[in-house]
Design a protein around this motif. Structure first.
Motif, PDB file in Angstrom:
ATOM      1  N   MET A  11       0.852  -1.188   0.000  1.00  0.00           N
ATOM      2  CA  MET A  11       0.000   0.000   0.000  1.00  0.00           C
ATOM      3  C   MET A  11       0.888   1.238   0.000  1.00  0.00           C
ATOM      4  O   MET A  11       1.967   1.226   0.600  1.00  0.00           O
ATOM      5  N   ARG A  12       0.404   2.287  -0.604  1.00  0.00           N
ATOM      6  CA  ARG A  12       1.094   3.574  -0.541  1.00  0.00           C
ATOM      7  C   ARG A  12       0.891   4.188   0.843  1.00  0.00           C
ATOM      8  O   ARG A  12      -0.159   3.997   1.468  1.00  0.00           O
ATOM      9  N   ASP A  15      -2.336   6.038   1.295  1.00  0.00           N
ATOM     10  CA  ASP A  15      -3.510   5.179   1.466  1.00  0.00           C
ATOM     11  C   ASP A  15      -3.583   4.598   2.871  1.00  0.00           C
ATOM     12  O   ASP A  15      -4.664   4.453   3.442  1.00  0.00           O
ATOM     13  N   ILE A  16      -2.421   4.277   3.451  1.00  0.00           N
ATOM     14  CA  ILE A  16      -2.383   3.766   4.822  1.00  0.00           C
ATOM     15  C   ILE A  16      -2.878   4.839   5.781  1.00  0.00           C
ATOM     16  O   ILE A  16      -3.704   4.584   6.661  1.00  0.00           O
ATOM     17  N   MET A  17      -2.373   6.061   5.606  1.00  0.00           N
ATOM     18  CA  MET A  17      -2.778   7.168   6.476  1.00  0.00           C
ATOM     19  C   MET A  17      -4.263   7.446   6.363  1.00  0.00           C
ATOM     20  O   MET A  17      -4.927   7.766   7.349  1.00  0.00           O
ATOM     21  N   ASP A  18      -4.806   7.324   5.171  1.00  0.00           N
ATOM     22  CA  ASP A  18      -6.239   7.535   4.951  1.00  0.00           C
ATOM     23  C   ASP A  18      -7.058   6.420   5.605  1.00  0.00           C
ATOM     24  O   ASP A  18      -8.095   6.680   6.208  1.00  0.00           O
ATOM     25  N   LEU A  19      -6.588   5.198   5.498  1.00  0.00           N
ATOM     26  CA  LEU A  19      -7.303   4.055   6.075  1.00  0.00           C
ATOM     27  C   LEU A  19      -7.317   4.119   7.595  1.00  0.00           C
ATOM     28  O   LEU A  19      -8.353   3.930   8.225  1.00  0.00           O
ATOM     29  N   LEU A  20      -6.168   4.403   8.209  1.00  0.00           N
ATOM     30  CA  LEU A  20      -6.049   4.429   9.672  1.00  0.00           C
ATOM     31  C   LEU A  20      -6.414   5.826  10.172  1.00  0.00           C
ATOM     32  O   LEU A  20      -5.572   6.588  10.621  1.00  0.00           O
ATOM     33  N   PHE A  21      -7.691   6.171  10.119  1.00  0.00           N
ATOM     34  CA  PHE A  21      -8.138   7.534  10.358  1.00  0.00           C
ATOM     35  C   PHE A  21      -8.262   7.904  11.840  1.00  0.00           C
ATOM     36  O   PHE A  21      -8.496   9.058  12.176  1.00  0.00           O
ATOM     37  N   ALA A  22      -8.104   6.949  12.754  1.00  0.00           N
ATOM     38  CA  ALA A  22      -8.181   7.236  14.194  1.00  0.00           C
ATOM     39  C   ALA A  22      -6.933   6.678  14.882  1.00  0.00           C
ATOM     40  O   ALA A  22      -6.264   5.787  14.358  1.00  0.00           O
ATOM     41  N   GLU A  75       5.764   6.932  -0.357  1.00  0.00           N
ATOM     42  CA  GLU A  75       6.446   5.632  -0.361  1.00  0.00           C
ATOM     43  C   GLU A  75       5.423   4.502  -0.487  1.00  0.00           C
ATOM     44  O   GLU A  75       4.288   4.628  -0.064  1.00  0.00           O
ATOM     45  N   THR A  76       5.837   3.398  -1.088  1.00  0.00           N
ATOM     46  CA  THR A  76       5.016   2.183  -1.100  1.00  0.00           C
ATOM     47  C   THR A  76       5.549   1.259  -0.021  1.00  0.00           C
ATOM     48  O   THR A  76       6.759   1.053   0.086  1.00  0.00           O
ATOM     49  N   TYR A  77       4.628   0.734   0.778  1.00  0.00           N
ATOM     50  CA  TYR A  77       5.006  -0.108   1.913  1.00  0.00           C
ATOM     51  C   TYR A  77       4.479  -1.523   1.750  1.00  0.00           C
ATOM     52  O   TYR A  77       3.378  -1.728   1.246  1.00  0.00           O
ATOM     53  N   ARG A  78       5.269  -2.454   2.229  1.00  0.00           N
ATOM     54  CA  ARG A  78       4.839  -3.824   2.433  1.00  0.00           C
ATOM     55  C   ARG A  78       4.261  -3.855   3.845  1.00  0.00           C
ATOM     56  O   ARG A  78       4.924  -3.461   4.794  1.00  0.00           O
ATOM     57  N   ILE A  79       3.020  -4.292   3.982  1.00  0.00           N
ATOM     58  CA  ILE A  79       2.408  -4.423   5.304  1.00  0.00           C
ATOM     59  C   ILE A  79       2.494  -5.884   5.687  1.00  0.00           C
ATOM     60  O   ILE A  79       2.005  -6.749   4.968  1.00  0.00           O
ATOM     61  N   PHE A  88       5.478  -2.016   8.826  1.00  0.00           N
ATOM     62  CA  PHE A  88       5.379  -1.230   7.596  1.00  0.00           C
ATOM     63  C   PHE A  88       6.798  -1.069   7.069  1.00  0.00           C
ATOM     64  O   PHE A  88       7.592  -0.308   7.616  1.00  0.00           O
ATOM     65  N   GLU A  89       7.102  -1.790   5.999  1.00  0.00           N
ATOM     66  CA  GLU A  89       8.447  -1.868   5.445  1.00  0.00           C
ATOM     67  C   GLU A  89       8.437  -1.357   4.009  1.00  0.00           C
ATOM     68  O   GLU A  89       7.570  -1.730   3.219  1.00  0.00           O
ATOM     69  N   THR A  90       9.411  -0.508   3.669  1.00  0.00           N
ATOM     70  CA  THR A  90       9.507  -0.022   2.292  1.00  0.00           C
ATOM     71  C   THR A  90       9.932  -1.170   1.379  1.00  0.00           C
ATOM     72  O   THR A  90      10.452  -2.186   1.845  1.00  0.00           O
ATOM     73  N   LEU A  91       9.738  -1.006   0.091  1.00  0.00           N
ATOM     74  CA  LEU A  91      10.089  -2.061  -0.860  1.00  0.00           C
ATOM     75  C   LEU A  91      11.587  -2.325  -0.904  1.00  0.00           C
ATOM     76  O   LEU A  91      12.008  -3.415  -1.289  1.00  0.00           O
ATOM     77  N   ASP A  92      12.393  -1.347  -0.476  1.00  0.00           N
ATOM     78  CA  ASP A  92      13.847  -1.574  -0.427  1.00  0.00           C
ATOM     79  C   ASP A  92      14.299  -2.107   0.935  1.00  0.00           C
ATOM     80  O   ASP A  92      15.493  -2.214   1.195  1.00  0.00           O
ATOM     81  N   GLY A  93      13.361  -2.446   1.819  1.00  0.00           N
ATOM     82  CA  GLY A  93      13.692  -3.117   3.068  1.00  0.00           C
ATOM     83  C   GLY A  93      13.808  -2.250   4.308  1.00  0.00           C
ATOM     84  O   GLY A  93      14.094  -2.749   5.385  1.00  0.00           O
ATOM     85  N   ARG A  94      13.565  -0.955   4.191  1.00  0.00           N
ATOM     86  CA  ARG A  94      13.643  -0.074   5.352  1.00  0.00           C
ATOM     87  C   ARG A  94      12.371  -0.234   6.193  1.00  0.00           C
ATOM     88  O   ARG A  94      11.262  -0.159   5.683  1.00  0.00           O
ATOM     89  N   LEU A  95      12.527  -0.445   7.480  1.00  0.00           N
ATOM     90  CA  LEU A  95      11.399  -0.617   8.382  1.00  0.00           C
ATOM     91  C   LEU A  95      11.075   0.736   9.004  1.00  0.00           C
ATOM     92  O   LEU A  95      11.858   1.271   9.781  1.00  0.00           O
TER      93      LEU A  95
END
Length: 104
Positions: A11-12, A15-22, A75-79, A88-95
């Motif tokens: 997820m971008r 989109d994560i920030m929008d989903l986790l609204f509280a 950034e695009t994240y692997r959840i 929440f990890e970036t596609l290049d492996g940064r946590l």
């Protein structure tokens, strides 16, 4: 559900920030959908994922979702859900963010 359960989807940050609204909530994973529920208002938002790994239903309860502000909106994240952690990890492996909650 086993303790080795891992779910990874992409997820971008925006989109994560929008989903986790509280800041406190319940994140439900089922089928190809992530659903976030605010327990105070019962308001919910859904995010449909592509190519999810189907493992049944997982419910993650956490009271510090405000940590989402540490994510980069562009950034695009692997959840990844593993045991009672949400990564929440970036596609290049940064946590960037790790959340510890309760999996039901």
């Amino acid at each position: 559900m086993t303790e080795e359960m891992t779910i990874a989807c992409k997820m971008r940050g925006k989109d994560i920030m929008d989903l986790l609204f509280a800041d406190v909530g319940i994140l439900k994973y089922e089928g190809n959908t992530l659903t976030f529920i605010d327990p105070a208002t019962l308001e919910s938002k859904k995010y449909i994922m592509c190519n999810p790994i189907y493992v049944g239903k997982i419910i993650f309860v956490y009271n510090h979702f405000e940590l989402k502000h540490l994510l980069d909106p562009e950034e695009t994240y692997r959840i990844v859900m593993y045991k009672d952690f949400l990564y929440f990890e970036t596609l290049d492996g940064r946590l960037d963010v790790v959340m510890h909650g309760m999996v039901l």
